[in-house]
Design a protein around this motif. Sequence first.
Motif, PDB file in Angstrom:
ATOM      1  N   TYR A 138      60.962  28.569  35.258  1.00  0.00           N
ATOM      2  CA  TYR A 138      61.112  30.051  34.878  1.00  0.00           C
ATOM      3  C   TYR A 138      60.615  30.452  33.331  1.00  0.00           C
ATOM      4  O   TYR A 138      60.865  31.371  32.787  1.00  0.00           O
ATOM      5  N   GLU A 139      61.396  29.226  32.288  1.00  0.00           N
ATOM      6  CA  GLU A 139      61.788  29.378  31.043  1.00  0.00           C
ATOM      7  C   GLU A 139      60.051  29.287  30.321  1.00  0.00           C
ATOM      8  O   GLU A 139      59.602  30.141  29.592  1.00  0.00           O
ATOM      9  N   THR A 140      59.628  28.509  30.926  1.00  0.00           N
ATOM     10  CA  THR A 140      58.609  28.557  31.132  1.00  0.00           C
ATOM     11  C   THR A 140      57.528  29.542  31.053  1.00  0.00           C
ATOM     12  O   THR A 140      56.727  30.359  30.224  1.00  0.00           O
ATOM     13  N   GLN A 141      57.670  29.985  32.030  1.00  0.00           N
ATOM     14  CA  GLN A 141      56.340  31.317  32.345  1.00  0.00           C
ATOM     15  C   GLN A 141      57.214  32.275  31.596  1.00  0.00           C
ATOM     16  O   GLN A 141      55.941  33.653  31.234  1.00  0.00           O
ATOM     17  N   GLU A 197      68.867  36.752  29.102  1.00  0.00           N
ATOM     18  CA  GLU A 197      69.344  37.756  30.236  1.00  0.00           C
ATOM     19  C   GLU A 197      68.838  36.993  32.271  1.00  0.00           C
ATOM     20  O   GLU A 197      69.049  36.712  32.500  1.00  0.00           O
ATOM     21  N   GLU A 198      67.385  36.982  31.835  1.00  0.00           N
ATOM     22  CA  GLU A 198      66.659  36.822  33.142  1.00  0.00           C
ATOM     23  C   GLU A 198      66.913  35.118  33.808  1.00  0.00           C
ATOM     24  O   GLU A 198      67.811  35.566  34.611  1.00  0.00           O
ATOM     25  N   LEU A 199      67.268  34.527  32.399  1.00  0.00           N
ATOM     26  CA  LEU A 199      67.311  33.182  32.684  1.00  0.00           C
ATOM     27  C   LEU A 199      68.985  32.661  33.368  1.00  0.00           C
ATOM     28  O   LEU A 199      69.405  32.450  34.002  1.00  0.00           O
ATOM     29  N   LYS A 200      69.699  33.874  32.993  1.00  0.00           N
ATOM     30  CA  LYS A 200      71.177  33.714  33.422  1.00  0.00           C
ATOM     31  C   LYS A 200      70.893  34.243  35.234  1.00  0.00           C
ATOM     32  O   LYS A 200      71.876  33.496  36.001  1.00  0.00           O
ATOM     33  N   LEU A 201      70.536  35.356  35.386  1.00  0.00           N
ATOM     34  CA  LEU A 201      70.126  35.675  36.667  1.00  0.00           C
ATOM     35  C   LEU A 201      69.272  34.596  38.173  1.00  0.00           C
ATOM     36  O   LEU A 201      70.240  34.534  38.470  1.00  0.00           O
ATOM     37  N   ILE A 202      68.504  33.852  37.246  1.00  0.00           N
ATOM     38  CA  ILE A 202      67.628  32.563  37.929  1.00  0.00           C
ATOM     39  C   ILE A 202      68.683  31.884  38.092  1.00  0.00           C
ATOM     40  O   ILE A 202      68.373  30.990  39.201  1.00  0.00           O
ATOM     41  N   LYS A 203      69.353  31.460  37.315  1.00  0.00           N
ATOM     42  CA  LYS A 203      70.169  30.426  37.517  1.00  0.00           C
ATOM     43  C   LYS A 203      71.997  31.341  38.427  1.00  0.00           C
ATOM     44  O   LYS A 203      71.901  29.938  39.165  1.00  0.00           O
ATOM     45  N   THR A 204      72.486  32.404  38.442  1.00  0.00           N
ATOM     46  CA  THR A 204      73.206  32.541  39.643  1.00  0.00           C
ATOM     47  C   THR A 204      72.643  32.618  41.703  1.00  0.00           C
ATOM     48  O   THR A 204      72.989  31.373  41.913  1.00  0.00           O
ATOM     49  N   GLN A 205      71.328  32.690  40.459  1.00  0.00           N
ATOM     50  CA  GLN A 205      70.678  32.789  41.897  1.00  0.00           C
ATOM     51  C   GLN A 205      70.690  31.675  42.961  1.00  0.00           C
ATOM     52  O   GLN A 205      70.433  31.442  44.081  1.00  0.00           O
ATOM     53  N   THR A 206      70.052  30.730  41.732  1.00  0.00           N
ATOM     54  CA  THR A 206      70.307  29.165  42.699  1.00  0.00           C
ATOM     55  C   THR A 206      70.708  28.306  42.409  1.00  0.00           C
ATOM     56  O   THR A 206      70.790  27.835  43.238  1.00  0.00           O
ATOM     57  N   SER A 228      59.036  31.491  42.980  1.00  0.00           N
ATOM     58  CA  SER A 228      57.920  30.420  43.024  1.00  0.00           C
ATOM     59  C   SER A 228      57.215  29.623  41.339  1.00  0.00           C
ATOM     60  O   SER A 228      56.434  29.206  41.596  1.00  0.00           O
ATOM     61  N   GLN A 229      58.421  29.960  41.097  1.00  0.00           N
ATOM     62  CA  GLN A 229      58.224  29.647  38.979  1.00  0.00           C
ATOM     63  C   GLN A 229      57.409  28.099  39.530  1.00  0.00           C
ATOM     64  O   GLN A 229      56.265  27.674  38.653  1.00  0.00           O
ATOM     65  N   ILE A 230      57.998  26.820  40.395  1.00  0.00           N
ATOM     66  CA  ILE A 230      58.131  25.928  39.864  1.00  0.00           C
ATOM     67  C   ILE A 230      56.068  25.425  40.822  1.00  0.00           C
ATOM     68  O   ILE A 230      55.502  24.924  40.386  1.00  0.00           O
ATOM     69  N   LEU A 231      55.779  26.183  41.371  1.00  0.00           N
ATOM     70  CA  LEU A 231      54.307  26.636  42.486  1.00  0.00           C
ATOM     71  C   LEU A 231      53.720  27.079  41.506  1.00  0.00           C
ATOM     72  O   LEU A 231      51.875  26.956  41.509  1.00  0.00           O
ATOM     73  N   GLU A 232      53.900  27.614  40.108  1.00  0.00           N
ATOM     74  CA  GLU A 232      53.114  28.861  40.017  1.00  0.00           C
ATOM     75  C   GLU A 232      53.042  27.589  37.750  1.00  0.00           C
ATOM     76  O   GLU A 232      51.725  28.373  37.312  1.00  0.00           O
ATOM     77  N   GLU A 233      53.956  27.186  37.594  1.00  0.00           N
ATOM     78  CA  GLU A 233      54.146  26.685  36.549  1.00  0.00           C
ATOM     79  C   GLU A 233      53.592  25.197  36.113  1.00  0.00           C
ATOM     80  O   GLU A 233      53.716  23.853  37.147  1.00  0.00           O
ATOM     81  N   GLU A 234      52.334  24.482  35.343  1.00  0.00           N
ATOM     82  CA  GLU A 234      52.146  22.983  34.834  1.00  0.00           C
ATOM     83  C   GLU A 234      53.685  22.753  34.306  1.00  0.00           C
ATOM     84  O   GLU A 234      53.949  23.111  33.405  1.00  0.00           O
TER      85      GLU A 234
END
Length: 372
Positions: A195-198, A258-267, A311-317
């Motif tokens: 997510y961070e890479t993207q 901010e977005e990373l905080k949200l994705i952390k809560t989600q995961t 989907s971020q793992i599947l989108e990023e190298e």
Amino acid sequence: MKKTLILLMFLHIMQITCAKAFSQDEFLKQNPVLEKLLYYGTLAPSSHNAQMWKVRILSDNEFLIILDKERNLNYVDPDSRESLISIGAFLANIIRGSEILGLNLQYNIYNETAPDNSVVYVSFSGIETESFSDSVQKFENLLLKRKTSKEKFSKKKIPVQEINKIIAGYEDSVIYFPKDSSSYQYIRENTMKAYETQGQNQDKRNELSEWFRFSDKETEAKKDGFSAEMLGMGSLKKFFYYNFYNREKVRNIKFLNEELKLIKTQTDTADGFLLVIAKDNSVKENIRAGIILENIWLNAADADIKIQPLSQILEEEPYKNNISNDLNINGEVKMILRTGYSANNKIVKKVRRNIKDILDNTEILNTKEEKQ
Ligand SMILES: Cc1cc2nc3c(=O)[nH]c(=O)nc-3n(C[C@H](O)[C@H](O)[C@H](O)COP(=O)(O)O)c2cc1C
């Protein structure tokens, strides 16, 4: 004899020249069962709610599903993997709907995208029967209930039997990693990294920003992308969002934390991850993965289990190249679904284009008259 022959030939020519040509939309209005099937298709999930599907009606019981390349997410999905999965989900609703309506439906998924970008041929026979109406209503409610759940999930554990029920029939193509597994930790950590890479990629941020809607008016006009409700906002949050947020802000990299905080809560609050696996990256396998995705998602919705694709793992190298090996999976991972329970049972209004907006502009001859 000769006169009769000439008369017959004349009548035949008249029949051909008088056969009325209809626009796809006009034709559909006379074919309510076909219209219903396509409506079911449009309720399918698609990445960024971009709805990368088009339909060309061939006759009253045949149509093509076409990949709408203009709606492809060229930065996050350059090889149309997610577009094809979305089309698979569109097809899944049509298949499941046809069973509920008592139709006999057949389909052929192409090995490759055809020159006109069509990817699936569908035909069906039989007619809708009134006696199915209860199950039809139930099915239509389920299509509207299925949604992407972005909220925090509760601590309640999903019983193994429930997972088995959701994936029944797809055991070869779906894996579940519960919270206490090391694979769960792998997905959690790598989703954050990917997510961070993207999020640092300006082109991808810009592409995503195009699908955010910043007023009810814009949502109603475009009928695609993310409304405030789809992002999980209640009326107060929606008010602030619509008044103080805009496309420029979504593009701005300074919001990444901010977005990373949200994705952390989600995961962190996922009870587990469901993975959809396929053999390879062919058109057929991606569409099949979409069929499986939508079927297990509908089953989950029926059991009040919440789903959010990540989907971020599947989108990023390098993440997308490593995941199968790292998790010892034989095949390609097509979808990663965060799974769990939450108290949020709100039905979110589906933002979708009308059926006439997804129809191709080829005219059709009224085959019904010709067949008579
Ligand atoms: C192939 C695919 C990939 C998706 N990836 C994500 C994702 O990474 N994060 C997310 O929150 N939703 C993801 N979604 C969900 C879509 O955003 C969602 O289906 C769409 O906005 C329509 O909303 P609905 O599912 O509530 O009907 C994905 C859906 C599909 C079909």
